[in-house]
Scaffold this motif. Structure first.
Motif, PDB file in Angstrom:
ATOM      1  N   LEU A 147       0.858  -1.186   0.000  1.00  0.00           N
ATOM      2  CA  LEU A 147       0.000   0.000   0.000  1.00  0.00           C
ATOM      3  C   LEU A 147       0.893   1.235   0.000  1.00  0.00           C
ATOM      4  O   LEU A 147       1.765   1.379   0.870  1.00  0.00           O
ATOM      5  CB  LEU A 147      -0.911   0.002   1.236  1.00  0.00           C
ATOM      6  N   ILE A 148       0.699   2.099  -0.980  1.00  0.00           N
ATOM      7  CA  ILE A 148       1.551   3.288  -1.117  1.00  0.00           C
ATOM      8  C   ILE A 148       0.708   4.552  -1.046  1.00  0.00           C
ATOM      9  O   ILE A 148      -0.279   4.696  -1.773  1.00  0.00           O
ATOM     10  CB  ILE A 148       2.329   3.260  -2.450  1.00  0.00           C
ATOM     11  N   VAL A 149       1.101   5.455  -0.150  1.00  0.00           N
ATOM     12  CA  VAL A 149       0.471   6.775  -0.048  1.00  0.00           C
ATOM     13  C   VAL A 149       1.533   7.802  -0.404  1.00  0.00           C
ATOM     14  O   VAL A 149       2.531   7.955   0.303  1.00  0.00           O
ATOM     15  CB  VAL A 149      -0.073   7.040   1.369  1.00  0.00           C
ATOM     16  N   GLU A 150       1.327   8.491  -1.513  1.00  0.00           N
ATOM     17  CA  GLU A 150       2.329   9.453  -2.000  1.00  0.00           C
ATOM     18  C   GLU A 150       1.701  10.828  -2.151  1.00  0.00           C
ATOM     19  O   GLU A 150       0.603  10.953  -2.697  1.00  0.00           O
ATOM     20  CB  GLU A 150       2.890   8.977  -3.346  1.00  0.00           C
ATOM     21  N   ASP A 151       2.394  11.856  -1.669  1.00  0.00           N
ATOM     22  CA  ASP A 151       1.873  13.215  -1.797  1.00  0.00           C
ATOM     23  C   ASP A 151       2.920  14.137  -2.403  1.00  0.00           C
ATOM     24  O   ASP A 151       4.104  13.806  -2.453  1.00  0.00           O
ATOM     25  CB  ASP A 151       1.398  13.751  -0.438  1.00  0.00           C
ATOM     26  N   THR A 206      11.163  15.445  -5.995  1.00  0.00           N
ATOM     27  CA  THR A 206      10.370  16.560  -6.522  1.00  0.00           C
ATOM     28  C   THR A 206       9.474  17.194  -5.456  1.00  0.00           C
ATOM     29  O   THR A 206       8.668  18.080  -5.749  1.00  0.00           O
ATOM     30  CB  THR A 206       9.482  16.071  -7.694  1.00  0.00           C
ATOM     31  N   GLY A 207       9.616  16.742  -4.211  1.00  0.00           N
ATOM     32  CA  GLY A 207       8.804  17.272  -3.113  1.00  0.00           C
ATOM     33  C   GLY A 207       7.762  16.278  -2.658  1.00  0.00           C
ATOM     34  O   GLY A 207       7.270  15.466  -3.438  1.00  0.00           O
ATOM     35  N   GLY A 208       7.441  16.325  -1.389  1.00  0.00           N
ATOM     36  CA  GLY A 208       6.451  15.409  -0.848  1.00  0.00           C
ATOM     37  C   GLY A 208       7.072  14.154  -0.262  1.00  0.00           C
ATOM     38  O   GLY A 208       8.298  13.985  -0.242  1.00  0.00           O
ATOM     39  N   THR A 209       6.210  13.274   0.203  1.00  0.00           N
ATOM     40  CA  THR A 209       6.649  12.054   0.889  1.00  0.00           C
ATOM     41  C   THR A 209       5.923  10.837   0.322  1.00  0.00           C
ATOM     42  O   THR A 209       4.749  10.916  -0.021  1.00  0.00           O
ATOM     43  CB  THR A 209       6.349  12.156   2.400  1.00  0.00           C
ATOM     44  N   THR A 210       6.637   9.727   0.242  1.00  0.00           N
ATOM     45  CA  THR A 210       6.031   8.459  -0.138  1.00  0.00           C
ATOM     46  C   THR A 210       6.080   7.517   1.055  1.00  0.00           C
ATOM     47  O   THR A 210       7.144   7.310   1.643  1.00  0.00           O
ATOM     48  CB  THR A 210       6.773   7.813  -1.322  1.00  0.00           C
ATOM     49  N   CYS A 211       4.924   6.980   1.431  1.00  0.00           N
ATOM     50  CA  CYS A 211       4.834   5.999   2.512  1.00  0.00           C
ATOM     51  C   CYS A 211       4.509   4.645   1.874  1.00  0.00           C
ATOM     52  O   CYS A 211       3.435   4.485   1.285  1.00  0.00           O
ATOM     53  CB  CYS A 211       3.738   6.378   3.506  1.00  0.00           C
TER      54      CYS A 211
END
Length: 221
Positions: A147-151, A206-211
């Motif tokens: 499960l990947i949550v990327e912002d 490029t900015g943001g975080t990937t969980c």
């Protein structure tokens, strides 16, 4: 954990008590000073409320998990349910949330626990993403669900990522920095431990975080 929690609850309670004492001891307050004092009390009490509410959520889930007999459910549908809860605030921040999870994935991973994990990760992503995109993906890999949550938000700093990684590897002994980093991700790590799963945080170039969550599946799809 109990010692750290007790300390972090005591701090705002003590501040509220001292501030109230100051108000009672001083009969004259100008408007600017009154507004400042009330704002401080509100901030401390709100922090305390959110802190204890999260603890209650964890306690309820932990108690229920001991007799948890979750039926098979659609992961895509669960993610959709959570996205609905954050859609209004995301829209106000001009942020879109996209559900790319494989609709064929059905699992028996504790639904209450996974719902709380997704909720906290989405809450974090929405909080730090403005004018951007939050994408949730899910697929099976061997006997796990990924499960990947990327912002595209401001991104989690490396110091925080290192702290969570070290905490996850030694969650029984590491000191919890609840006051500094809040309860959200701490709760996620505790819940992941309960379902024998892990999370990897990555700061995007490029900015943001990937969980990236590696979830131990209870059903082979």
């Amino acid at each position: 954990m109990i010692g750290t929690i007790t300390h972090d609850i005591t701090t705002p309670v003590k501040f509220i008590a001292l501030t109230a004492k100051e108000i009672l001891g001083n009969k004259e307050f100008n408007q600017q000073r009154t507004e400042k004092v009330l704002a401080s009390i509100y901030k401390s009490s709100d922090q305390l409320y959110n802190f204890t509410a999260t603890l209650k959520e964890y306690a309820d889930i932990y108690s229920h998990h001991r007799t948890d007999k979750t039926e098979t459910y659609s992961l895509h549908d669960l993610i959709t349910e959570k996205i609905v809860l954050f859609s209004t605030i995301a829209e106000s921040n001009h942020t879109s949330i996209i559900n790319n999870a494989d609709q064929k994935i059905h699992t028996r991973i504790s639904k209450n626990i996974l719902a709380a994990i997704i909720h906290n990760l989405l809450d974090n992503a929405v909080k730090y993403t403005r004018g951007g995109t939050i994408t949730i993906d899910a697929f099976t890999e061997y006997r796990s669900v990924i499960l990947i949550v990327e912002d595209t938000g401001s991104g989690m700093d490396q110091q925080k990522i290192d702290y969570y990684e070290e905490l996850q590897n030694n969650i029984e002994n590491e000191k919890l920095l609840l006051q500094k980093y809040g309860m959200g991700i701490h709760l996620v790590l505790q819940l992941l431990q309960m379902i024998e799963s892990k999370i990897i945080f990555t700061r995007n170039k490029t900015g943001g975080t990937t969980c990236r969550l590696i979830l131990k599946n209870k059903k082979n799809d």
